[in-house]
Every structure is written in structure tokens, then in C-alpha cells.
Design a protein around this motif. Structure first.
Motif, PDB file in Angstrom:
ATOM      1  N   PRO A  44      92.377  88.015  44.147  1.00  0.00           N
ATOM      2  CA  PRO A  44      91.684  89.081  44.336  1.00  0.00           C
ATOM      3  C   PRO A  44      91.660  89.976  43.274  1.00  0.00           C
ATOM      4  N   GLU A  45      92.659  90.156  42.406  1.00  0.00           N
ATOM      5  CA  GLU A  45      92.371  91.104  41.322  1.00  0.00           C
ATOM      6  C   GLU A  45      91.486  90.555  40.300  1.00  0.00           C
ATOM      7  N   TRP A  46      91.820  89.206  40.141  1.00  0.00           N
ATOM      8  CA  TRP A  46      90.888  88.739  39.114  1.00  0.00           C
ATOM      9  C   TRP A  46      89.309  88.553  39.386  1.00  0.00           C
ATOM     10  N   ALA A  47      89.082  88.593  40.784  1.00  0.00           N
ATOM     11  CA  ALA A  47      87.967  88.673  41.449  1.00  0.00           C
ATOM     12  C   ALA A  47      87.159  89.992  41.134  1.00  0.00           C
ATOM     13  N   ALA A  48      88.074  91.210  41.289  1.00  0.00           N
ATOM     14  CA  ALA A  48      87.772  92.503  41.249  1.00  0.00           C
ATOM     15  C   ALA A  48      87.400  92.876  39.583  1.00  0.00           C
ATOM     16  N   THR A  49      87.901  92.193  38.777  1.00  0.00           N
ATOM     17  CA  THR A  49      87.582  92.363  37.153  1.00  0.00           C
ATOM     18  C   THR A  49      86.203  92.142  36.937  1.00  0.00           C
ATOM     19  N   ARG A  50      85.747  93.151  36.117  1.00  0.00           N
ATOM     20  CA  ARG A  50      84.363  93.062  35.861  1.00  0.00           C
ATOM     21  C   ARG A  50      83.846  92.030  35.353  1.00  0.00           C
ATOM     22  N   PRO A  51      82.569  91.381  35.730  1.00  0.00           N
ATOM     23  CA  PRO A  51      82.202  90.115  35.078  1.00  0.00           C
ATOM     24  C   PRO A  51      82.160  90.197  33.355  1.00  0.00           C
ATOM     25  N   ALA A  52      81.748  91.340  32.987  1.00  0.00           N
ATOM     26  CA  ALA A  52      81.773  91.350  31.615  1.00  0.00           C
ATOM     27  C   ALA A  52      83.063  91.268  30.887  1.00  0.00           C
ATOM     28  N   ASP A  53      84.380  91.697  31.697  1.00  0.00           N
ATOM     29  CA  ASP A  53      85.404  91.639  31.280  1.00  0.00           C
ATOM     30  C   ASP A  53      86.049  90.101  31.408  1.00  0.00           C
ATOM     31  N   ARG A  54      85.685  89.569  32.235  1.00  0.00           N
ATOM     32  CA  ARG A  54      86.008  87.966  32.519  1.00  0.00           C
ATOM     33  C   ARG A  54      85.287  87.137  31.295  1.00  0.00           C
ATOM     34  N   GLY A  55      84.011  87.672  31.016  1.00  0.00           N
ATOM     35  CA  GLY A  55      83.237  86.758  30.120  1.00  0.00           C
ATOM     36  C   GLY A  55      84.042  87.203  28.656  1.00  0.00           C
ATOM     37  N   ALA A  56      84.667  88.478  28.335  1.00  0.00           N
ATOM     38  CA  ALA A  56      85.201  88.703  27.246  1.00  0.00           C
ATOM     39  C   ALA A  56      86.562  87.795  27.154  1.00  0.00           C
ATOM     40  N   ALA A  57      87.146  87.511  28.262  1.00  0.00           N
ATOM     41  CA  ALA A  57      88.364  86.781  28.349  1.00  0.00           C
ATOM     42  C   ALA A  57      88.085  85.288  27.894  1.00  0.00           C
ATOM     43  N   LEU A  58      86.876  84.940  28.345  1.00  0.00           N
ATOM     44  CA  LEU A  58      86.477  83.397  27.791  1.00  0.00           C
ATOM     45  C   LEU A  58      86.087  83.421  26.474  1.00  0.00           C
ATOM     46  N   ARG A  59      85.539  84.377  26.056  1.00  0.00           N
ATOM     47  CA  ARG A  59      85.349  84.443  24.535  1.00  0.00           C
ATOM     48  C   ARG A  59      86.699  84.299  23.719  1.00  0.00           C
ATOM     49  N   ARG A  60      87.736  85.137  24.026  1.00  0.00           N
ATOM     50  CA  ARG A  60      88.997  84.960  23.487  1.00  0.00           C
ATOM     51  C   ARG A  60      89.530  83.554  23.596  1.00  0.00           C
ATOM     52  N   ALA A  61      89.301  82.872  24.744  1.00  0.00           N
ATOM     53  CA  ALA A  61      89.823  81.582  25.009  1.00  0.00           C
ATOM     54  C   ALA A  61      89.151  80.519  23.978  1.00  0.00           C
ATOM     55  N   ALA A  62      87.912  80.763  23.870  1.00  0.00           N
ATOM     56  CA  ALA A  62      86.911  79.854  22.922  1.00  0.00           C
ATOM     57  C   ALA A  62      87.577  80.012  21.448  1.00  0.00           C
ATOM     58  N   SER A  63      87.723  81.313  21.102  1.00  0.00           N
ATOM     59  CA  SER A  63      88.528  81.533  19.802  1.00  0.00           C
ATOM     60  C   SER A  63      89.852  80.929  19.688  1.00  0.00           C
ATOM     61  N   ALA A  64      90.471  80.858  20.798  1.00  0.00           N
ATOM     62  CA  ALA A  64      91.896  80.254  20.433  1.00  0.00           C
ATOM     63  C   ALA A  64      91.665  78.749  20.280  1.00  0.00           C
ATOM     64  N   LEU A  65      90.584  78.136  21.140  1.00  0.00           N
ATOM     65  CA  LEU A  65      90.496  76.657  21.161  1.00  0.00           C
ATOM     66  C   LEU A  65      89.940  76.408  19.788  1.00  0.00           C
ATOM     67  N   ARG A  66      88.926  77.340  19.182  1.00  0.00           N
ATOM     68  CA  ARG A  66      88.709  76.964  17.709  1.00  0.00           C
ATOM     69  C   ARG A  66      89.833  76.941  16.648  1.00  0.00           C
ATOM     70  N   ASP A  67      90.736  77.954  16.784  1.00  0.00           N
ATOM     71  CA  ASP A  67      91.887  77.814  15.996  1.00  0.00           C
ATOM     72  C   ASP A  67      92.931  76.622  16.364  1.00  0.00           C
ATOM     73  N   GLY A  68      92.879  76.127  17.454  1.00  0.00           N
ATOM     74  CA  GLY A  68      93.761  74.902  17.534  1.00  0.00           C
ATOM     75  C   GLY A  68      92.954  73.631  17.595  1.00  0.00           C
ATOM     76  N   ALA A  69      91.707  73.544  17.166  1.00  0.00           N
ATOM     77  CA  ALA A  69      90.965  72.452  17.312  1.00  0.00           C
ATOM     78  C   ALA A  69      91.450  71.047  16.500  1.00  0.00           C
ATOM     79  N   GLN A  70      91.972  71.417  15.114  1.00  0.00           N
ATOM     80  CA  GLN A  70      92.478  70.182  14.538  1.00  0.00           C
ATOM     81  C   GLN A  70      93.683  69.728  15.231  1.00  0.00           C
ATOM     82  N   GLU A  71      94.613  70.326  15.498  1.00  0.00           N
ATOM     83  CA  GLU A  71      95.881  70.033  16.522  1.00  0.00           C
ATOM     84  C   GLU A  71      95.412  69.462  17.721  1.00  0.00           C
ATOM     85  N   LEU A  72      94.558  69.590  18.412  1.00  0.00           N
ATOM     86  CA  LEU A  72      94.248  69.226  19.632  1.00  0.00           C
ATOM     87  C   LEU A  72      93.316  67.878  19.619  1.00  0.00           C
TER      88      LEU A  72
END
Length: 470
Positions: free
Chosen positions: A53-81
């Protein structure tokens, strides 16, 4: 038994409930990971339910920002992965990096699409307002495959999270180390419990499907597993999204360059050692060009086999299955023009294989073959090829190579599949999506439409109150 601050299940289990993975290139050990047990699965579901419920109440723009942070982390770990992906599945490093880049792009795409995922306004009375609102389904369980483990998982995770669902991700038991590392990279971008990784085999997936608090299942994998998930969901009422097995046909018309067509067929049948959901699985070539087509296709396979870089199958169990289908086809009259022999040595290599003289009674034509095999049937007309290509219970994709717009249009109309590709066995616009048919699945698995799959639509009607004295 608990869940740590990074929302990975803390396991304390014995060796008989663990997964040991061998490198399919040489048989060396990659490592061992423990499997979740029932109490841990239930704990993960409870946590996901409590924070949803708390995650659903988070603004969609903030959820999108979290995805961008996740994408950045994935880029940083790309070689190892990518290196770990190569060790677990045999996927060439460049291909593994390409899959990770696709996963990064998909997370970024959903980071943009999520905040603009909108409802509709409906015209009614002048003094009333009608509109629809998209709401998250709740807890989403994602069961993802080994053949493109990062790109597929990133797409499902991104779409589920940006629409306000919490996620339990169970990666394939054939690449659990990749799934576990992917979870460690992505999870810090989200609040605790929003994204949880559960490792284990089929029994862990079965435990998840028995949880009544899971609201949606998304599965990419075999048709048999997808069918079991769909049946289990009937008892819990969960929504199911499935992209499952395919037996994708390729029709080669009489008016195309046979050498070019053979190149397309080889790409479709041999890419990633044939371990792609939409690989070319069966080929129907017009008799007018069959001889030069088969010669060119055999040369394509022979060049791959002699390159020293052709990737292995994911494990020996998969190799045994592929070789059994090839052996059955030969015993029933097919001619092996190239490959078809299990090589000596460690690992789970299998050669690019070309079979001529195949018939519909052979398993290799009737069922999915997850390996580098190109079985060919010669037909006397385009109509015969189309009739044979349209047969069978699968409905994932199909390809047609033709210079005739009339034949292309007839194939588009006559093939009951989610995707028809004309004059290219792979490709498509970014953000594309499709609905598999038959035993190949159901629901949109990619693109903007996947956001709809992870959402429920609520219709709102607002009328003005009556005026005083009315």
C-alpha cells in the motif's frame, strides 16, 4: 528465519536443498546457492503484501525515479553480471552484455512510461464526470527464464514496480547466481520489501503459486510450466501473464534468393545455440529453390561448427533432449546434412545441425526444440507451406520470406500467432509487444501494454448534487 535489509531471503538450509551450477563450456563448478523453503516463501509474500500500500501510494514520478536508479546500478554492475551469465548459461559475453543493455533500456523506458500511464475520460451528462483510474494489482510473482535472464527480468520487474505492485522474483534454477546478483544490484533503489529475490528450483515456483496473497503471476518459460501456473491461479484468483514455448515456422517462398534465405534461416535457428523463445524451429522451403537453399544452409551450419566460438547448450540435460529429437528424426527417415553428433569432451556443446526430409510425424517438427537444429521440409507450393506452418498448438511467432505481397498478406491472415515477421527472422520496433496464442501463452509480455497487465481499471462516476429546492 528472516529477511535482511536488502530484501533477500536469509537462508539456513542443508545441501540437499541447494542448487549447484556447472559451467556449460567446460563443466567446471560455478557455485552453489541454497533454495528457499516454504516458510521463507510465505514470509517474503507477507512482507511484499505489508509494504505494497505504501509503495502504491508513492507518486508515479517517484516510482519512475527509482527505476532510473535501478537502471544506473545495473549499468555499473554490467560487466560482472555478464561474466557470471556466461559462466552459468554459456551465453557469449558480447550477447550477455547486449541482454543487460536491453534490460537497462527497458527499465529506463518504463521509468518514462509509468508516470504517464493514464486512464480515459468518458463523456456523460454535462453535470457529471466519468473517468478511469489504473491501480496496481498488488503483489506480483515473476518467474523468469535463463536464456535471456537480465533483459526479460528487467522488463517484468520494471513494469510491475512502476505501476505500484511489489515484486517477488524467482529467477531460473539454471542461472540462480545471475538472478541473485541482479537482485542485489536492483533492490537498493527501492524501499525494503518492494523487490525480493527468491532462489530455488521448480518446487520454489510451485510454493509461490500456492500463495493466496499473490495477485499476479508473470511467467516466461516452458508451456508445461506455464500451464501449471495458470491452473494454480484458478484456485487463488491471480491474474496470469505467460510467454511460453514456441514452435515457430519459417516459410521460404520460391521467389527469394536461396543464399539470403539460408542466412536468415541460420540466424533464426542457430543464434544463441537455438535457445531463444522465437528461434526458427521448423522450415518449409519451396521445391524450386530447395537444393541451393539446403546447400547454403548446410554451409552456414558448417562454418559455425568450425569457428571454435559456437556456444554450448545451457546444460547436459538440455543437450540430451535435443539430441534425442535429432536421433528420432534420423531414425524416421530424415537426412542429417551437418552436425547431429554429440561432441566429445567436457561441457554441453552441441553442433549446429541441418536435417532434410523432415515430416510432421517427427517430434522435431511437432514440438519445441531448444537447440541449434534446422529441420527442413520441402513443399511444392506456398499454400502447402502455409498450411503446414499454421498447424499445431503453438502460437508464439512465425516468419515468412517472400517477394510476393499477396503471399505475405495471406500468411499474416492465416498464421494464428502473436507475431508474424516478413523478410526478417528477428527484429522489431522498440517497445513492441504481442499476445501469444494457444499453448504459447496469454497476455502482453512487453511494451506499454504490459503496464495494463499489471494494473486494474477502476471506473469513477461523479455527479453534481441536487440543487436546493430541486
Amino acid at each position: 528465519m528472516s529477511i535482511n535489509s536488502q530484501a533477500h531471503i536469509v537462508l539456513d538450509v542443508q545441501d540437499d536443498t541447494s542448487l549447484t551450477i556447472l559451467d556449460p563450456r567446460d563443466g567446471s563448478e560455478v557455485g552453489t546457492l541454497p533454495c528457499a523453503v516454504r516458510e521463507q516463501v510465505s514470509l517474503a509474500v507477507s512482507l511484499a503484501r505489508s509494504v505494497q500500500p505504501e509503495w502504491a501510494a508513492t507518486r508515479p514520478a517517484d516510482r519512475g525515479a527509482a527505476l532510473r536508479r535501478a537502471a544506473s546500478a545495473l549499468r555499473d554492475g554490467a560487466q560482472e553480471l555478464a561474466e557470471l551469465n556466461t559462466r552459468e548459461t554459456g551465453k557469449p559475453l558480447a550477447d550477455a552484455l547486449g541482454g543487460i543493455e536491453a534490460g537497462i533500456s527497458t527499465l529506463e523506458q518504463y521509468a518514462e512510461l509509468g508516470p504517464v500511464h493514464r486512464g480515459l475520460s468518458l463523456r456523460g451528462a454535462v453535470t457529471a464526470t466519468d473517468y478511469t483510474v489504473a491501480e496496481p494489482r498488488g503483489v506480483a510473482a515473476l518467474l523468469t527464464p535463463w536464456n535471456d535472464p537480465v533483459a526479460v527480468a528487467a522488463g517484468l520487474i520494471g513494469a510491475a514496480l512502476v505501476t505500484g505492485n511489489t515484486v517477488l522474483h524467482k529467477p531460473s534454477e539454471r542461472c540462480p547466481h545471475v538472478g541473485e546478483l541482479l537482485g542485489r544490484l536492483l533492490q537498493p533503489a527501492f524501499p525494503d520489501g518492494v523487490l525480493t529475490t527468491l532462489t530455488g528450483g521448480a518446487e520454489v515456483g510451485q510454493m509461490i503459486t500456492m500463495e493466496a496473497d499473490v495477485d499476479v503471476f508473470a511467467h516466461v518459460g516452458s508451456s508445461a510450466t506455464g500451464s501449471r501456473i495458470a491452473r494454480a491461479a484458478v484456485l487463488t484468483g491471480a491474474h496470469v501473464i505467460r510467454e511460453n514455448g514456441g514452435n515457430d515456422p519459417l516459410i521460404v517462398d520460391a521467389d527469394v534468393d536461396p543464399v539470403w534465405a539460408a542466412g536468415q534461416a541460420a540466424l533464426g535457428a542457430f543464434a544463441n545455440a537455438g535457445q531463444i523463445c522465437t528461434s526458427v524451429e521448423r522450415i518449409y522451403v519451396h521445391r524450386a529453390i530447395a537444393e541451393p537453399f539446403l546447400a547454403a544452409l548446410t554451409l552456414e551450419a558448417r562454418q559455425r561448427n568450425g569457428s571454435g566460438t559456437f556456444p554450448p547448450l545451457v546444460d547436459r540435460r538440455m543437450r540430451e533432449s535435443v539430441d534425442a529429437q535429432v536421433g528420432e528424426a534420423v531414425s524416421l527417415g530424415a537426412e542429417c546434412l551437418e552436425g547431429g553428433v554429440v561432441p566429445a569432451g567436457a561441457g554441453s556443446h552441441y553442433p549446429a545441425t541441418v536435417l532434410a526430409g523432415c515430416t510432421e510425424t517427427m517430434t522435431i517438427m511437432a514440438e519445441e526444440t531448444f537447440g541449434p537444429v534446422a529441420p527442413v521440409t520441402v513443399v511444392d507450393s506456398f499454400d502447402e507451406g502455409l498450411r503446414l506452418a499454421a498447424a499445431g498448438p503453438y502460437g508464439l511467432a512465425a516468419s515468412v520470406l517472400t517477394g510476393s505481397i499477396a503471399h505475405a498478406q495471406r500468411a499474416i491472415a492465416g498464421l494464428s500467432v502473436g507475431t508474424v515477421k516478413v523478410n526478417a527472422v528477428f527484429g522489431g520496433a522498440p517497445g513492441g509487444s504481442a499476445q501469444p496464442r494457444g499453448i504459447s501463452g496469454a497476455g502482453f509480455g512487453y511494451g506499454p501494454e504490459l503496464l495494463d497487465e499489471f494494473a486494474l481499471v477502476k471506473v469513477v462516476h461523479i455527479s453534481a448534487p441536487p440543487q436546493d429546492g430541486a
